[in-house]
Design a protein around this motif. Structure first.
Motif, short mmCIF file in Angstrom:
data_model
loop_
_atom_site.label_atom_id
_atom_site.label_comp_id
_atom_site.label_asym_id
_atom_site.label_seq_id
_atom_site.Cartn_x
_atom_site.Cartn_y
_atom_site.Cartn_z
N ASN A 99 15.03 39.06 40.03
CA ASN A 99 16.05 38.02 39.94
C ASN A 99 16.02 37.22 38.63
O ASN A 99 16.64 36.16 38.55
N GLY A 100 15.30 37.72 37.64
CA GLY A 100 15.30 37.03 36.35
C GLY A 100 14.56 35.71 36.35
O GLY A 100 14.72 34.90 35.46
N GLY A 101 13.74 35.49 37.40
CA GLY A 101 12.91 34.29 37.41
C GLY A 101 13.41 33.14 38.25
O GLY A 101 12.86 32.05 38.23
N ILE A 102 14.51 33.37 39.02
CA ILE A 102 15.00 32.32 39.93
C ILE A 102 13.90 31.99 40.95
O ILE A 102 13.28 32.90 41.51
N TYR A 103 13.68 30.70 41.20
CA TYR A 103 12.65 30.33 42.18
C TYR A 103 12.97 30.95 43.53
O TYR A 103 14.09 30.88 44.02
N SER A 104 11.97 31.59 44.12
CA SER A 104 12.18 32.21 45.44
C SER A 104 10.88 32.16 46.24
O SER A 104 10.73 32.80 47.21
N LEU A 160 26.55 30.22 36.18
CA LEU A 160 25.42 30.59 37.03
C LEU A 160 24.19 31.01 36.23
O LEU A 160 23.06 30.76 36.64
N LYS A 161 24.41 31.65 35.09
CA LYS A 161 23.26 32.15 34.34
C LYS A 161 22.39 31.02 33.76
O LYS A 161 21.26 31.24 33.38
N LYS A 162 22.94 29.79 33.77
CA LYS A 162 22.16 28.63 33.31
C LYS A 162 20.99 28.35 34.24
O LYS A 162 19.99 27.75 33.85
N MET A 163 21.12 28.74 35.53
CA MET A 163 20.04 28.52 36.49
C MET A 163 19.06 29.70 36.56
O MET A 163 18.10 29.67 37.31
N ILE A 164 19.32 30.72 35.75
CA ILE A 164 18.45 31.91 35.73
C ILE A 164 17.56 31.84 34.48
O ILE A 164 18.08 31.84 33.35
N PRO A 165 16.25 31.74 34.62
CA PRO A 165 15.38 31.66 33.45
C PRO A 165 15.62 32.78 32.43
O PRO A 165 15.54 32.54 31.22
N GLY A 194 18.52 39.20 42.72
CA GLY A 194 19.24 37.95 42.50
C GLY A 194 20.67 38.29 42.11
O GLY A 194 21.32 39.12 42.75
N PHE A 195 21.15 37.66 41.04
CA PHE A 195 22.51 37.93 40.58
C PHE A 195 22.55 39.22 39.76
O PHE A 195 21.98 39.29 38.68
N ILE A 196 23.21 40.23 40.30
CA ILE A 196 23.32 41.54 39.65
C ILE A 196 24.79 41.83 39.38
O ILE A 196 25.65 41.54 40.22
#
Length: 243
Positions: free
Chosen positions: A238-243, A200-205, A185-187
């Motif tokens: 990805n830290g839990g982003i829905y995928s 952006l990190k607000k959307m990452i669990p 995800g976001f790295i």
């Protein structure tokens, strides 16, 4: 001697992977890069100072003729050696809304990620099959799994690589060759440096961007003998982003 090859290995996730393969799995690492000599030399220096071995191979993975020429030259100098780990990490982005996307921005992104995978892996896999062992890891993206607006070209390239991973895994599994994809995800890398991390990190669990070293740890495991029963998989990191 057994080698590992990392494409796009001079910076970011590629550099972190190259360092861990050299220091933890003790592979002499071939670091491919296309342009940044300074970054590539820095990667080589880090690996060697940590007691590892590193060679630099400069070419663009999207240029089949040049890529094959460089790899054939290396093979000619190492007739008894084999590249038994391939990490297809090279990739570029040319973001923009699809309705305004230029043909060159579409094709450039697909050429590096998708043609690059073909040009490198297809050229080296015969020797891997003969050797009856290998590890192929394709670095894809959350964009290739769930799609990302503004990245139709990148999502298409990485999504195609996901499908190629699953198909190739079934072709070569009997020869003890595994083929897996890792979807970050976001790295924190140069590629994400201009992004609004705070927003952006607000959307990452997990509420943070990932580290390149965390991706490298996963790739290192998939490159090891411990992962021999994992193949054809797409592993999200990805830290839990829905995928």
């Amino acid at each position: 001697m057994k080698y590992a090859l990392v494409t796009g290995g001079s910076r970011g996730i590629g550099r972190a992977i190259a360092i861990k393969l050299a220091t933890e799995l003790k592979y002499p690492v071939l670091v491919n890069y296309s342009a940044n000599d300074e970054a590539a030399m820095e990667t080589k220096k880090i690996i060697e100072e940590a007691g590892g071995q590193c060679e630099l191979l400069k070419f663009g993975v999207e240029d089949q003729e040049v890529a094959h020429s460089v790899l054939d030259t290396w093979t000619g100098k190492h007739p008894n050696d084999i590249i038994e780990v391939i990490v297809n990490n090279a990739g570029i982005t040319k973001d923009g809304l699809f309705m305004w996307m230029k043909p060159e921005d579409w094709s450039a992104v697909l050429k590096v990620s998708l043609d690059g995978f073909y040009n490198i892996t297809n050229h080296l896999i015969q020797k891997m099959l003969t050797n009856r062992y290998g590890r192929i890891i394709n670095i894809v993206s959350v964009s290739g799994v769930k799609g990302t607006p503004g990245q139709v070209n990148y999502s298409a390239a990485k999504g195609a690589l996901v499908a190629a991973t699953k198909a190739l895994a079934q072709e070569v599994a009997k020869r003890k060759i595994t083929v897996n994809a890792v979807a970050p995800g976001f790295i924190k890398t140069d590629m994400t440096a201009d992004m609004e991390e705070k927003e952006l990190k607000k959307m990452i669990p997990a509420n943070r961007f990932g580290e390149a070293e965390e991706v490298a740890d996963l790739v290192t495991f998939l490159s090891s003998k411990k992962s021999s029963y994992i193949t054809g998989e797409v592993i999200n990191i990805n830290g839990g982003i829905y995928s």
